[in-house]
Write an enzyme that holds these catalytic residues in place. Structure first.
Site, short mmCIF file in Angstrom:
data_model
loop_
_atom_site.label_atom_id
_atom_site.label_comp_id
_atom_site.label_asym_id
_atom_site.label_seq_id
_atom_site.Cartn_x
_atom_site.Cartn_y
_atom_site.Cartn_z
N CYS A 1 -16.13 10.57 52.60
CA CYS A 1 -17.54 10.83 52.32
C CYS A 1 -17.74 11.91 51.27
O CYS A 1 -18.71 11.88 50.51
CB CYS A 1 -18.27 11.22 53.61
SG CYS A 1 -18.22 9.97 54.90
N GLU B 1 -24.29 12.45 59.05
CA GLU B 1 -23.71 12.63 57.72
C GLU B 1 -23.63 11.25 57.09
O GLU B 1 -23.01 10.34 57.65
CB GLU B 1 -22.31 13.25 57.80
CG GLU B 1 -21.72 13.49 56.42
CD GLU B 1 -20.22 13.63 56.42
OE1 GLU B 1 -19.55 12.76 55.83
OE2 GLU B 1 -19.71 14.60 57.02
#
Length: 512
Positions: free
Chosen positions: A289, A255
């Protein structure tokens, strides 16, 4: 003694007890972003320590893979409860090491508890050998097995140090693997707390190791010796690790970065949208994120949404404490403060308008920065397309939904998006957004917490997925064992190749 100090003593005792080292090592300081104070130290690992950790993990894994999936799941189930038993200490530790406020630290421990519980329930069914149709009904059969890979390496970041050191590891452990975690040097203690708790939950010794130190030093030997790499961090680093994993033919999932968009459409529930947008921007001081850095507002509601949003951002309570009432904490480090400040100053110098914030808050904490709202942002500004990773958001007025979708998709990134609109309409709009997760009328939690669904990034925001069935099965090697029950699938006597081809052609057409 602060709450942070007390949590370290109660959870860890000494960091040395939980970090794998082959010899005496130099030490690094743990500095709390809340007050800039050096709290404790830990040994900095060398490549030999990685080799030792992987060797021990691989030896332990040979027994672990023979343990039933139900018994492995029982460890995760106990861990889920232990997280709540140690809630206060974990909250204090995460806050003291990362600087985030209590409610954002609570999201971390909730995620770990949910992940552990989910895979405790789901793993046995996923790992059970599965019968699938063979090529010839009644004459053949096939079974799919899922074998553990061996040793999984997890390179975790500082922004969610407990969740991202442990949640990915839990799926790997449930699948029968051992795990070696290399946490970010800013947040080593949270990863050590993860090791403490999994061992308290009954995980056999040596199945979970932590090595601490510079990624450039420990990353190469870790990739060389592991069987799979899970990474969470920047896109630039992810690209480098992907090359190294490719050279070793090691499986890789990541990710990566994001420049996440939030869309406020003409039929949005404005009051809820304002509250949700604030959360999307300030969670973990924007160091999330999947937090929002771009907001596209339809012209029809611009004059309603923007003033309310700016007022709400100005009311955000920034602090450096352990109180539940504080809305946002400081940034993690001086380097991160520099990055955020440079993005905002560049935008201001090139003509952006600051509607809120736009400055450091040193009177609160050494690395605190005000929640910031910008408008009149143009593409020549760094903040327009580069990930800021701070409490900074740019507002853009768009004519309609089509323009909002087009501009949201006009990015190299595609991690997360948030859309505020009619729920039914939101589904169709969301499906057109180029992002791995899309939340309708929610900042990000509804998508992230959907444990049965995969989570990850499109485009430059990642490869592979966590959560869902995929999040566990990626840590396995699928194997097909097929049996021909009566006769090998080849030309029978007296038929010949041509006759056999006609039989197979008829069968294939019928099977279709």
């Amino acid at each position: 003694m602060t709450q942070f100090d007390d949590a370290i003593v109660r959870l860890l005792g000494s960091a040395d007890s939980w970090i794998t080292t082959a010899a005496h090592r130099e030490r690094a300081e743990v500095v709390s972003p809340l007050d800039g104070r050096s709290v404790t130290t830990y040994p900095v690992c060398e490549p030999d320590d990685v080799t030792l950790a992987v060797t021990r993990a691989r030896r332990a894994q040979t027994s672990w893979q023979k343990t039933s999936s139900q018994d492995r799941a029982a460890v995760l189930s106990r861990l889920s409860q232990l997280v709540w038993d140690w809630e206060k200490e974990l909250l204090d530790l995460i806050q003291g090491e990362n600087g985030k406020v209590r409610s954002h630290a609570f999201e971390e421990i909730s995620d770990v508890a949910m992940t552990a519980s989910h895979y405790a329930k789901r793993a046995p069914a996923l790992l059970k050998p599965t019968r699938v149709p063979g090529p010839l009904p009644l004459l053949s059969r096939a079974t799919v097995h899922h074998h553990p890979l061996g040793v999984v390496a997890v390179i975790s970041p500082w922004n969610y140090p407990f969740t991202l050191a442990l949640s990915d590891a839990l799926a790997a452990l449930a699948a029968g693997n051992a795990v070696v975690v290399k946490p970010d040097s800013n947040t080593v203690l949270s990863a050590l707390a993860a090791k403490v708790l999994v061992e308290k939950a009954g995980l056999p010794a040596d199945l979970f190791h932590v090595v601490a130190g510079r990624g450039s030093v420990l990353g190469p030997p870790l990739i060389k010796n592991c069987d799979y790499l899970m990474f969470t961090g920047s896109t630039a680093t992810g690209r480098k690790l992907a090359v190294q994993a490719g050279e070793e033919l090691v499986g890789f999932s990541a990710e990566l970065g994001g420049k996440n968009a939030l869309l406020v459409l003409h039929d949005a529930p404005i009051r809820r949208a304002v509250k949700g947008a604030v959360k999307a921007v300030i969670s973990n001081a924007g160091q999330l994120c999947i937090s929002t850095e771009r907001i596209y507002v339809e012209d029809a509601v611009w004059d309603t949404f923007v003033p309310r949003f700016v007022r709400a951002m100005k009311k955000v309570r920034v602090g450096a404490d352990y109180a539940w009432s504080t809305d946002m904490g400081p940034l993690i480090s001086a380097d991160q403060l520099t990055t955020v400040s440079e993005h905002v100053e560049d935008a201001k110098a090139k003509g952006a308008t600051v509607l809120a914030g736009g400055e450091p808050l040193p009177h609160i904490a050494p690395h605190a920065y005000a929640p910031t709202v910008l408008t009149d942002v143009t593409d020549d500004m760094v903040v327009a397309r580069s990930e800021t990773f701070g409490p900074v958001v740019s507002l853009y007025r768009v004519a309609d939904t089509e323009e909002a979708i087009a501009r949201a998709n006009d990015s190299e990134y595609g991690l997360n998006a948030s859309i505020w609109t009619n729920p039914v309409r939101g589904q169709s709009v969301g499906a057109r957004i180029e992002a791995g997760t899309v939340s309708i009328n929610d900042a990000y939690v509804v998508a992230w917490a959907s444990m049965h669904a995969p989570m990850g990034g499109m485009k430059a925001s990642g490869i592979g997925r966590r959560h869902g069935d995929t999040g566990l099965l990626k840590y396995t090697e699928p194997q097909t064992v097929a049996t021909s029950l009566v006769h090998p699938i080849q030309v029978p006597p007296l038929i010949g190749e041509r006759g056999w081809s006609r039989i197979m052609r008829t069968f294939v057409k019928a099977w279709r």
